[in-house]
Scaffold this active site. Structure first.
Site, PDB file in Angstrom:
ATOM      1  N   GLU A  76       0.809  -1.211   0.000  1.00 56.46           N
ATOM      2  CA  GLU A  76       0.000   0.000   0.000  1.00 56.46           C
ATOM      3  C   GLU A  76       0.850   1.273   0.000  1.00 56.46           C
ATOM      4  OE1 GLU A  76      -3.541  -0.478   2.791  1.00 56.46           O
ATOM      5  OE2 GLU A  76      -2.286  -2.181   3.352  1.00 56.46           O
ATOM      6  N   ASP A 121     -15.219  -1.859   9.364  1.00 50.79           N
ATOM      7  CA  ASP A 121     -15.979  -2.213   8.175  1.00 50.79           C
ATOM      8  C   ASP A 121     -17.033  -3.270   8.506  1.00 50.79           C
ATOM      9  OD1 ASP A 121     -14.342  -0.485   6.769  1.00 50.79           O
ATOM     10  OD2 ASP A 121     -12.917  -2.066   6.245  1.00 50.79           O
ATOM     11  N   ASN A 170      -9.570  -0.870  10.952  1.00 47.08           N
ATOM     12  CA  ASN A 170      -8.410  -0.244  10.319  1.00 47.08           C
ATOM     13  C   ASN A 170      -7.868   0.834  11.248  1.00 47.08           C
ATOM     14  OD1 ASN A 170      -8.752  -1.309   7.293  1.00 47.08           O
ATOM     15  ND2 ASN A 170     -10.758  -0.762   8.086  1.00 47.08           N
ATOM     16  N   SER A 200      -6.060  -2.872   2.547  1.00 45.14           N
ATOM     17  CA  SER A 200      -6.589  -2.333   1.291  1.00 45.14           C
ATOM     18  C   SER A 200      -7.141  -3.419   0.374  1.00 45.14           C
ATOM     19  CB  SER A 200      -5.511  -1.531   0.545  1.00 45.14           C
ATOM     20  OG  SER A 200      -5.369  -0.252   1.086  1.00 45.14           O
ATOM     21  N   SER A 230     -11.323  10.064   1.037  1.00 46.82           N
ATOM     22  CA  SER A 230     -11.442   8.790   1.742  1.00 46.82           C
ATOM     23  C   SER A 230     -12.710   8.762   2.583  1.00 46.82           C
ATOM     24  CB  SER A 230     -10.214   8.559   2.633  1.00 46.82           C
ATOM     25  OG  SER A 230      -9.058   8.349   1.854  1.00 46.82           O
TER      26      SER A 230
END
Length: 348
Positions: free
Chosen positions: A13, A291, A306, A184, A315
Site C-alpha cells: 500500500e 468495516d 483499520n 486495502s 477517503s
C-alpha cells in the site's frame, strides 16, 4: 507545530500511503503548521544538516522525491538491514508529533509504533499492541467473538497445512479468502466454485504464509469511523462492479459512497454501537475505522478494524466528518489533538 507526516514504506500500500501523506501534509500546512512529508524507509538524505521545518516547503516535490524510489523498493528491501531511512528517527524526534500516514505491513501493524515508544517519539493513532491485533484478521475475529461483536465465521490456514478443505472446517461455498495481515483488500478474492477456491488459496498465499477463509455475506457494505470514542455517521459503500477490492477503493468513479447511509435510526445506532464495542475489544484508542456487512435479513457483521485508515481528502473518514461539518484540514488537526491526549499534553 512541527509535524512529520510519515508515509511511503515497504508495504503493498505504499502508493496509497504517499497519497494519504500528501493530502494530510498539505492540509496541516494550510492550518499554519510546519508539516513535512517523510518516507519512513528511504528517509531524506539531504536533511543531514539544517532545518527542514520551514514555512517555505514544497509538498508535491517531497512526494515526487518519495516516488523516485519506487523502482528500487524490492532491491532495497533485500539489501538493507535497517528499516528506518536516513534522518527519519532524528526528524521524528525533533517534531512535536508524527502523523502516521502509513498503511499496511511495517506501518499499520504496530512495529513502527513500538519503536517510536522506545525512542520517545509521539505519534497519531493507537498504540503498538492494538495495532498488531487489529492488523491480524485471525486475532481480530477471536477478540470480536469474546466481546460479542458479530463477525463472519471463518478458519485460519497455514501454507504447509494439509487439510484446508471447507467442510472439515465448518465452511461451504461461497467463501472469502484473504491474507491474514494484509490491507486495502490486497489479495482478497471471493470463491464460488471449487476451482475458484483453489485459485483463491494460491492468490492469498502469494502474499503471506497464513490466510483467513470466512463465510461470504451477501448484502450491503458499510463503514464507521470511531474518533475519540465517538462513532461517526455510517457510510455505505456500493461498488458498481464486483466487491470493494483494491481497484474499487482507489479508482475514481468505481464506487458509490452514501453518507449518511440509508438505514433506519435503529440500525444506524446498532452499527455505531458495535463499532464502538469493536474498538474496545481490540483496545484501540484515538481513532480507527471499522468495516461491516449487512445481509438480506439486516443482520450485521463486523469484518475488521483499520487503525490507520486512508486519509486522502476523498477517503471514507473525511466524508463522514464532512457530514458533521468538519473540514478535511480540521479533521487532520482533530486526529492529532486526540492522539496527544495519551501523552497528557494539549499542544493545539
Amino acid at each position: 507545530m512541527k509535524i512529520v507526516v510519515l508515509a511511503g514504506g515497504t508495504s503493498t500500500e505504499r502508493e496509497v500511503s504517499i497519497v494519504t501523506g500528501t493530502g494530510v501534509c498539505k492540509a496541516l500546512r494550510e492550518r499554519g503548521h510546519q508539516a513535512v512529508l517523510l518516507d519512513v524507509f528511504f528517509g531524506l538524505a539531504s536533511a543531514e544538516s539544517g532545518e527542514v521545518f520551514t514555512d517555505d516547503y514544497d509538498v508535491d516535490q517531497a512526494a515526487a522525491y518519495m516516488r523516485s524510489f519506487n523502482g528500487r523498493l524490492e532491491q532495497e528491501k533485500v539489501q538493507r538491514r535497517e528499516f528506518f531511512g536516513p534522518q527519519v528517527i532524528r526528524l521524528c524526534q525533533a517534531a512535536d508529533i508524527v502523523f502516521m500516514a502509513l498503511h499496511g505491513s511495517n506501518g499499520e501493524d504496530g512495529k513502527v509504533q513500538a519503536a517510536f515508544d522506545l525512542y520517545g517519539i509521539r505519534y497519531t493513532g493507537t498504540e503498538y499492541l492494538s495495532s498488531a491485533i487489529a492488523m491480524n484478521k485471525s486475532l481480530t475475529k477471536q477478540f470480536f467473538r469474546a466481546w460479542k461483536v458479530p463477525t463472519p465465521g471463518g478458519a485460519v490456514f497455514n501454507r504447509n497445512q494439509k487439510d484446508i478443505g471447507l467442510e472439515a472446517n465448518g465452511l461451504k461455498l461461497p467463501v472469502v479468502v484473504k491474507p491474514c495481515c494484509g490491507g486495502s483488500s490486497v489479495g482478497i478474492t471471493i470463491a464460488r466454485t471449487d476451482e475458484e477456491y483453489e485459485q483463491s488459496l494460491k492468490e492469498a498465499f502469494s502474499y503471506e504464509d497464513q490466510i483467513v477463509v470466512e463465510e461470504y455475506i451477501d448484502g450491503r457494505e458499510f463503514s464507521v469511523a470511531v474518533i475519540g470514542g465517538k462513532a461517526y455517521p455510517v457510510i455505505e459503500i456500493a461498488p458498481k462492479e464486483g466487491f470493494y477490492d483494491y481497484h474499487n477503493k482507489y479508482q475514481a468513479g468505481s464506487t458509490v459512497e452514501t453518507c449518511p447511509a440509508e438505514l433506519s435510526p435503529d440500525k444506524t445506532r446498532e452499527m455505531q454501537e458495535y463499532a464502538k464495542l469493536g474498538t474496545k475489544a481490540l483496545g484501540i484508542t484515538g481513532y480507527c475505522r471499522l468495516d461491516f456487512m449487512m445481509d438480506q435479513d439486516e443482520k450485521m457483521y463486523c469484518l475488521e478494524a483499520n487503525t490507520l485508515p486512508g486519509m486522502t481528502p476523498t477517503s471514507l473518514i473525511p466524508q463522514e466528518a464532512e457530514v458533521l461539518g468538519e473540514s478535511y484540514p480540521e479533521l487532520c488537526e482533530k486526529l492529532i489533538r486526540i492522539s496527544l491526549e495519551k501523552y497528557q499534553e494539549q499542544v493545539l
